[in-house]
Design an enzyme around this catalytic site. Sequence first.
Site, PDB file in Angstrom:
ATOM      1  N   ASN A  77       0.827  -1.200   0.000  1.00 12.77           N
ATOM      2  CA  ASN A  77       0.000   0.000   0.000  1.00 12.77           C
ATOM      3  C   ASN A  77       0.856   1.242   0.000  1.00 12.77           C
ATOM      4  OD1 ASN A  77      -0.306   1.761   2.718  1.00 12.77           O
ATOM      5  ND2 ASN A  77       0.430  -0.290   3.208  1.00 12.77           N
ATOM      6  N   ASN A 136       4.880   5.187  15.381  1.00  8.19           N
ATOM      7  CA  ASN A 136       5.023   4.688  14.015  1.00  8.19           C
ATOM      8  C   ASN A 136       6.379   5.093  13.466  1.00  8.19           C
ATOM      9  OD1 ASN A 136       4.976   4.207  11.281  1.00  8.19           O
ATOM     10  ND2 ASN A 136       2.823   4.782  11.023  1.00  8.19           N
ATOM     11  N   CYS A 139       6.521   3.255   8.819  1.00  6.86           N
ATOM     12  CA  CYS A 139       5.875   3.481   7.528  1.00  6.86           C
ATOM     13  C   CYS A 139       6.936   3.781   6.468  1.00  6.86           C
ATOM     14  CB  CYS A 139       4.881   4.644   7.649  1.00  6.86           C
ATOM     15  SG  CYS A 139       3.893   4.827   6.178  1.00  6.86           S
ATOM     16  N   CYS A 357      13.092 -33.164  -7.032  1.00  3.22           N
ATOM     17  CA  CYS A 357      14.309 -33.823  -6.547  1.00  3.22           C
ATOM     18  C   CYS A 357      15.246 -34.138  -7.711  1.00  3.22           C
ATOM     19  CB  CYS A 357      13.945 -35.098  -5.792  1.00  3.22           C
ATOM     20  SG  CYS A 357      15.332 -35.801  -4.881  1.00  3.22           S
ATOM     21  N   CYS A 380      19.181 -39.585  -0.419  1.00  7.73           N
ATOM     22  CA  CYS A 380      18.354 -38.579   0.267  1.00  7.73           C
ATOM     23  C   CYS A 380      19.129 -37.874   1.379  1.00  7.73           C
ATOM     24  CB  CYS A 380      17.101 -39.250   0.853  1.00  7.73           C
ATOM     25  SG  CYS A 380      16.023 -38.115   1.739  1.00  7.73           S
ATOM     26  N   CYS A 386      10.781 -32.193  -1.230  1.00 11.08           N
ATOM     27  CA  CYS A 386       9.655 -33.028  -1.668  1.00 11.08           C
ATOM     28  C   CYS A 386       8.424 -32.779  -0.796  1.00 11.08           C
ATOM     29  CB  CYS A 386      10.046 -34.505  -1.662  1.00 11.08           C
ATOM     30  SG  CYS A 386      10.715 -35.120  -0.111  1.00 11.08           S
TER      31      CYS A 386
END
Lengths: 434, 440
Positions: A77, A136, A139, A357, A380, A386
Amino acid sequence: MANLQSDFLGIKSPNPFWLASAPPTDKEYNVRRAFEAGWGGVVWKTLGSEGPPVVNVNGPRYGAIYGADRRLLGLNNIELITDRDLFTNLEEIKRVKADYPNHAVIVSIMVPCEEEAWKAILPLVEDTGADGIELNFGCPHGMSERGMGAAVGQVPEYIEMVTRWCKQYYSKPVIVKLTPNITDVRKPAAAARRGGADAVSLINTINSITSVNLDTMAPEPSIDGKGTHGGYCGPAVKPIAMSMVSEIARATETSGMPISGIGGITTWRDAAEFMALGCGNVQVCTAAMTYGFKIVQEMISGLSDWMDEKGHTSLDDFVGMAVPNTTDWQYLNLNYVAKARINQDDCIKCGRCYAACEDTSHQAISMSADRVFEVIDGECVACNLCVNVCPVEGCITMEAMPAGSVDPRTGNVVEPEYANWTTHPNNPGAVAAE
Amino acid sequence: MSQNSFTPGVVAHRLPADQYSDQFSDLHPPLNDHEALVAADRCYFCHDAPCITACPTDIDIPLFIRQITTGTPDAAAKTILSQNIMGGMCARVCPTEDLCEQACVREAAEGKPVLIGQLQRYATDHLQDQGVHPFERAEATGKTVAIVGAGPAGLSCAHRLAMMGHVVTVYDARAKSGGLNEYGIATYKTTNGYAQDEVDWLLAIGGITVEHGKSLGADMSIADLSARNDAVFLAMGLGGVNALGLEGAHKDGVLDAVDFISDLRQASDVANLPVGRDVVVIGGGMTAVDAAVQAKLLGALNVTLAYRRGRERMNASVYEQDLAASKGVRIMTHAVPVGLHGNGAVREIEFEYVDDAMTGTGQTVRLQADQVLTAIGQTLQGDDLPRLDGRKIAVDGTGRTSLSGVWAGGDCATGGDDLTVTAVAEGRDAAMDIHTTLMS
């Protein structure tokens, strides 16, 4: 049912779900409806100094990133702080707080980095009866160009200075909201603590351009052919926010400091995860902006059910529980060995684990002619890719190898003892085991 | 009109005039942009995707769906059409529930496959509605090829050959191109003249001449065609129909389902088509279902589809059977027709129940029937054909027949199911083999 009553800095709210300072909390109408919908508290959208209010663009203020089925994953925004008159806001805050004494009402403030500016606004805010303020310093667009917001949050000395003024001229809790647009979030958090802040809240939004219009060749949201970076939020930023939260929770100079967690919180689970990493409560914006105020009902029921299941009777029971388990890479147990396991009953044979993989990892999944996918333990490394790409939750899991068994990939026996990089023989700086 | 569903006999205008267009509208209306994106998002982009394997034309389905997702439906259409030049028609008529969508992993996961057929239509319609033909011809080779039959196999072969630079002449016995796409598919599966539109679009590549009213035997022989061309592709389909083999099969009210379906497709106003009050369709394939459903849509009061075996043996897919049932067609199984009764016009049809081994039980049943549609299979017609295997032209994997320089594909040849998509694949593959042969 678990007690969700929240006490953050002495500020009571019926639950730990607050609406963050943002468009949803810009006015009395919204805030009343939010409380009626079940939100525990709000941080009123940031007030500026007395005088002509800021102006906003009159074109698009938001840009978005989508997942499948146009599910909003990230929102940015370019809206500024409240563009309504200061005194209108103050009157509304006072009325709302009077009508909702058991809900938390925090006022977000952003005025220039001058003592007089803070000295002027703080008594006005004090007079509303609100429960605290949030500074704040995060921002990242528009206001930062004017030396406020993230421009302050990026300079720890300024944070400390302004926080000190606030503690001097305001009697209730002061929360410092941090920007993620820095290198090391511990520095601004420590500065806030030195200035006397009661808590930090994080993260504010991340500098972002969500898309480029390829017809107009302008970033979006585009205002008459030009765009600017905005602040990114929503589910996509949650991992970044949680990492920053954990750093503050773990660092010596900031540990123990109350944290209000912000960043992509959409479900009860997200909230519980932030709280496990040390947040006393959480603030939500994008989820409400995407689905409306009603989502808090799911957050309340979900957190409550989970707490019941785990035997937690109050929020304090689990706040920070995951902090001791958050560590540096060098302390991870290198003797731990896992292997992927594919549940053939759950497998729908899409082959994504195989493609991932085979093409991009360790060639550790085999594929048969009839599409049976199996893990090759000898290859592995338990990278988890995976698991991550499998569309069926729980179909692929990582299973630890028991101590004493032999890892077919390395031929080594799985050792029962914990051993990390600091003592590993391959580490040139290893500390010799005594 | 005073006729309605209760009017006895075979009459037209059983329904109010304004009802017919609804009855015969698209079975699956086209997806709009939003629906297409939602449907496309469900594709998992599987590795070596099962849907591709299940497609007789090997369309790269995950790729074309991803191209829809990313806002490039014309690229998706090219992905489809480069494998299957009649991808538009196949999107409408393929039994996807037995092919790609049955193989979809989301069918396994949730019992709800990605809507591959409808997405394919979305993409091909998007391209074809713009009148774009995305393929160009290669440099002329100087070779000519004759094709017999302008159905899916013949046109698929013709297009691929034209694309490779050959000059093609297609001969077809009927007045329009398209074969079963034009004459043999239920009206609600391909509306608004799509079959002809697709033919026109396909021919836009150039290099293809279609000569209508020319049939093998009557107007030319394979030997003539071979002598005048570098290669011949036979794709004339199955021109004959199996006879019922019963006395009384020539009574009024007994007709071939393929003719009934063809009349529906060619009718300028389906309301003018006569249909019985009590219709009995004999057969268990797609033709039988198409005929039965459309008889019901025309306003028949009772429609019974009678099949000699159990439902599990029917060639019509479960989806088609359910469609028929949902339209009010009664499906009767284990029933073999043994007699047609009536004076001049059929009044009743008599069946004997048979067991799974097709052995008669001795039990019979008579159904009231003022119209009997037979859909018990089509047959290859013609003399001096290449060697047959059973009742079809024997071909190898690339469509070569026993005659040198003569290829065959589609329903007239062995290999594959009698589906549009199979015919397209066979035409394409034969074209590639013809090309390789002619250029070597």
